[in-house]
Enzyme design. Structure first.
Site, PDB file in Angstrom:
ATOM      1  N   HIS A 181       0.871  -1.187   0.000  1.00 47.84           N
ATOM      2  CA  HIS A 181       0.000   0.000   0.000  1.00 47.84           C
ATOM      3  C   HIS A 181       0.902   1.230   0.000  1.00 47.84           C
ATOM      4  CE1 HIS A 181      -2.835   2.916   1.794  1.00 47.84           C
ATOM      5  NE2 HIS A 181      -3.814   2.081   1.514  1.00 47.84           N
TER       6      HIS A 181
ATOM      7  N   ASP B  17       3.172  -4.252   8.229  1.00 46.30           N
ATOM      8  CA  ASP B  17       1.984  -3.427   8.065  1.00 46.30           C
ATOM      9  C   ASP B  17       0.781  -4.317   8.367  1.00 46.30           C
ATOM     10  OD1 ASP B  17      -0.298  -2.239   7.107  1.00 46.30           O
ATOM     11  OD2 ASP B  17       0.544  -1.664   5.179  1.00 46.30           O
TER      12      ASP B  17
ATOM     13  N   GLN C 146      -4.452  -4.648   7.494  1.00 41.39           N
ATOM     14  CA  GLN C 146      -5.485  -5.599   7.058  1.00 41.39           C
ATOM     15  C   GLN C 146      -5.490  -6.880   7.889  1.00 41.39           C
ATOM     16  OE1 GLN C 146      -7.878  -4.950   5.016  1.00 41.39           O
ATOM     17  NE2 GLN C 146      -7.102  -3.069   4.101  1.00 41.39           N
TER      18      GLN C 146
ATOM     19  N   LYS D 184     -10.379  -0.140  10.866  1.00 40.28           N
ATOM     20  CA  LYS D 184     -10.590  -1.350  10.051  1.00 40.28           C
ATOM     21  C   LYS D 184     -10.969  -2.543  10.929  1.00 40.28           C
ATOM     22  CE  LYS D 184      -7.223   0.038   6.540  1.00 40.28           C
ATOM     23  NZ  LYS D 184      -8.021   0.511   5.411  1.00 40.28           N
TER      24      LYS D 184
ATOM     25  N   CYS E 155      -4.803   2.369  -3.585  1.00 41.79           N
ATOM     26  CA  CYS E 155      -3.540   2.914  -3.031  1.00 41.79           C
ATOM     27  C   CYS E 155      -2.387   1.950  -3.284  1.00 41.79           C
ATOM     28  CB  CYS E 155      -3.651   3.222  -1.537  1.00 41.79           C
ATOM     29  SG  CYS E 155      -4.889   4.441  -1.164  1.00 41.79           S
TER      30      CYS E 155
HETATM   31  N1  PLP Z   1      -1.723  -0.650   4.615  1.00 41.77           N
HETATM   32  C1  PLP Z   1      -2.698  -1.389   4.083  1.00 41.77           C
HETATM   33  C2  PLP Z   1      -2.388  -2.783   3.637  1.00 41.77           C
HETATM   34  C3  PLP Z   1      -3.975  -0.867   3.940  1.00 41.77           C
HETATM   35  O1  PLP Z   1      -4.950  -1.600   3.386  1.00 41.77           O
HETATM   36  C4  PLP Z   1      -4.228   0.459   4.380  1.00 41.77           C
HETATM   37  C5  PLP Z   1      -5.559   1.087   4.202  1.00 41.77           C
HETATM   38  O2  PLP Z   1      -6.359   0.699   3.391  1.00 41.77           O
HETATM   39  C6  PLP Z   1      -3.177   1.189   4.942  1.00 41.77           C
HETATM   40  C7  PLP Z   1      -1.938   0.599   5.044  1.00 41.77           C
HETATM   41  C8  PLP Z   1      -3.375   2.599   5.426  1.00 41.77           C
HETATM   42  O3  PLP Z   1      -4.200   2.600   6.558  1.00 41.77           O
HETATM   43  P1  PLP Z   1      -4.754   3.967   7.157  1.00 41.77           P
HETATM   44  O4  PLP Z   1      -5.381   4.710   6.022  1.00 41.77           O
HETATM   45  O5  PLP Z   1      -5.738   3.529   8.183  1.00 41.77           O
HETATM   46  O6  PLP Z   1      -3.581   4.686   7.742  1.00 41.77           O
END
Ligand code: PLP
Length: 410
Positions: free
Chosen positions: A123, A200, A203, A226, A364
């Site tokens: 992401h 990360d 998810q 989430k 993203c």
């Molecule tokens: N990493 C992953 C795999 C994600 O799916 C997301 C959000 O969709 C993020 C990072 C970013 O999360 P946040 O927007 O809550 O900071």
């Protein structure tokens, strides 16, 4: 059915509405999950009964708010099996947490000739902060190549991660491919090479039990919104010795120990990273979300979300003209797909007209889109309140979308 999603759904008021004349089917939980009554009511009680600033007042409301805020930290530490609550820094979410590590930790350990290793499926939140860190320090970015189905080949990871690697950062569960990555093995490869690993967990944390001590990762990030919690709250987990080594990235009230006109010193971890009034209501709401998830049971949630992903994969792969991205096996909680000759935004718009909410776009993950040779995809993502019937509604609406577009295209 591994858990009673129908009963659970009753606890999510937002899901009981008509959208465009149809009962809502919410299939966008990977973007943000819905919130159960337990979380909504806890937030209301917080604001009605003990809203107050933390760590400052000696009055009763201040003490109650501080206890709730620090209690949330303890709950989260237990939830992800961290060694101690001090290893949990509250942040706005995963993005902020990764930026903190890329800004603060990377700058202390990286220089010319050093390498930061990622994967092409990351992401943007786990990509751009490292690009910036590499530019600032002279380090080089390297990528573990993916297999044809998008999964990670550990033999390739062994080749890319070397003694020059300082940081390896990757997602536990891909928000596009839906695969659970072999992070434990990759963390071990990083450690054998003297590198640190950031996972990360945006998810993974909502959908499976995660365990800091077992994974032995150095940093882990998560987003409360989430996992049934409110927006605006998340966390950075870091091993004590690393957080202690890191400089704060924000400065101001609350994070200081002693302040002179020209110098200041910082509090202990985690508070040195939490400048200003922290996200008190967010932490209170996240704490209620954790209680809720524990009550439902993470093992059952994991089984349920894997079952839904497998069911959706089977139903969609049976449809002519549908391409699914990512492997069939080892998948959880989502399916990303395209309909031949139709832009995913058009697919999502037609589904929305029937009350079915899916995400469409690059998610993203622009580099991954290029790797998949598409500009965008549609994505249906599931959570504990979804049922097989929701997926049947998706498939039926998609079938109608297909017919509609085949007439429209002629
Ligand atoms: N990493 C992953 C795999 C994600 O799916 C997301 C959000 O969709 C993020 C990072 C970013 O999360 P946040 O927007 O809550 O900071």
């Amino acid at each position: 059915m591994t858990l009673s999603a129908i009963e659970l759904k009753r606890q999510f008021p937002i899901l009981h509405q008509q959208v465009n004349g149809h009962p809502l089917v919410y299939l966008d939980s990977a973007a943000t999950s819905q919130k159960p009554l337990a979380v909504l009511e806890k937030l209301e009680r917080y604001y009605k009964e003990y809203n107050s600033n933390v760590h400052r007042g000696v009055h009763t409301l201040g003490t109650r708010a501080t206890d709730a805020y620090e209690g949330a930290r303890e709950r989260l530490a237990r939830f992800i099996n961290a060694k101690e609550p001090a290893e949990i820094v509250f942040t706005r979410g995963t993005t902020t947490a990764i930026n903190m590590v890329a800004w603060s930790y990377a700058r202390t350990v990286c220089g010319e000739g050093d390498e930061i290793v990622l994967t092409p499926m990351e992401h943007h939140a786990n990509l751009i902060p490292w690009q910036q860190a590499a530019k600032a320090t002279g380090a080089t970015l390297k990528y573990i190549p993916l297999r044809e189905d998008g999964s990670i080949d550990l033999a390739e990871a062994e080749k890319v991660i070397t003694q020059r690697t300082k940081i390896v950062a990757l997602s536990y569960l891909s928000n596009v491919l839906g695969i659970v990555n072999p992070v434990k093995e990759i963390i071990a490869i990083a450690h054998r090479n003297g590198a640190k690993a950031l996972i990360d967990g945006a998810q993974s944390t909502p959908h499976m039990k995660v365990d800091m001590l077992d994974l032995d990762c150095d940093f882990y990030t998560l987003s409360g919104h989430k996992m049934c919690g409110p927006t605006g709250i998340g966390a950075l987990y870091g091993k004590r010795e690393l957080l202690e080594r890191m400089e704060p990235v924000e400065f101001g009230g609350e994070m200081i120990d002693h302040v002179d006109l020209y110098e200041a010193t910082w509090k202990e971890i985690p508070w040195k990273f939490e400048a200003g009034t922290p996200i008190i209501a967010g932490a209170v709401g996240l704490s209620a979300a954790i209680d809720f998830l524990n009550e439902v049971g993470l093992d059952d949630i994991e089984k349920h979300d894997k079952m839904l992903a497998a069911y959706a994969y089977d139903r969609l792969s049976g449809m002519e003209g549908v391409t699914i991205y990512g492997p069939k096996e080892g998948r959880s909680s989502l399916v990303t797909f395209n309909l031949d000759d139709v832009h995913p935004h058009d697919v999502a718009t037609v589904l929305d007209a029937e009350g079915v909410a899916v995400r469409a776009g690059h998610h993203c993950c622009q580099p991954l889109m290029r790797w998949l040779k598409v500009t965008a995809t549609a994505r249906a993502s599931f959570y504990l309140y979804n049922t097989e019937e929701d997926i049947d509604r998706l498939v039926a609406s998609l079938q109608r979308a297909k017919e509609y577009f085949s007439h429209a295209i002629g």
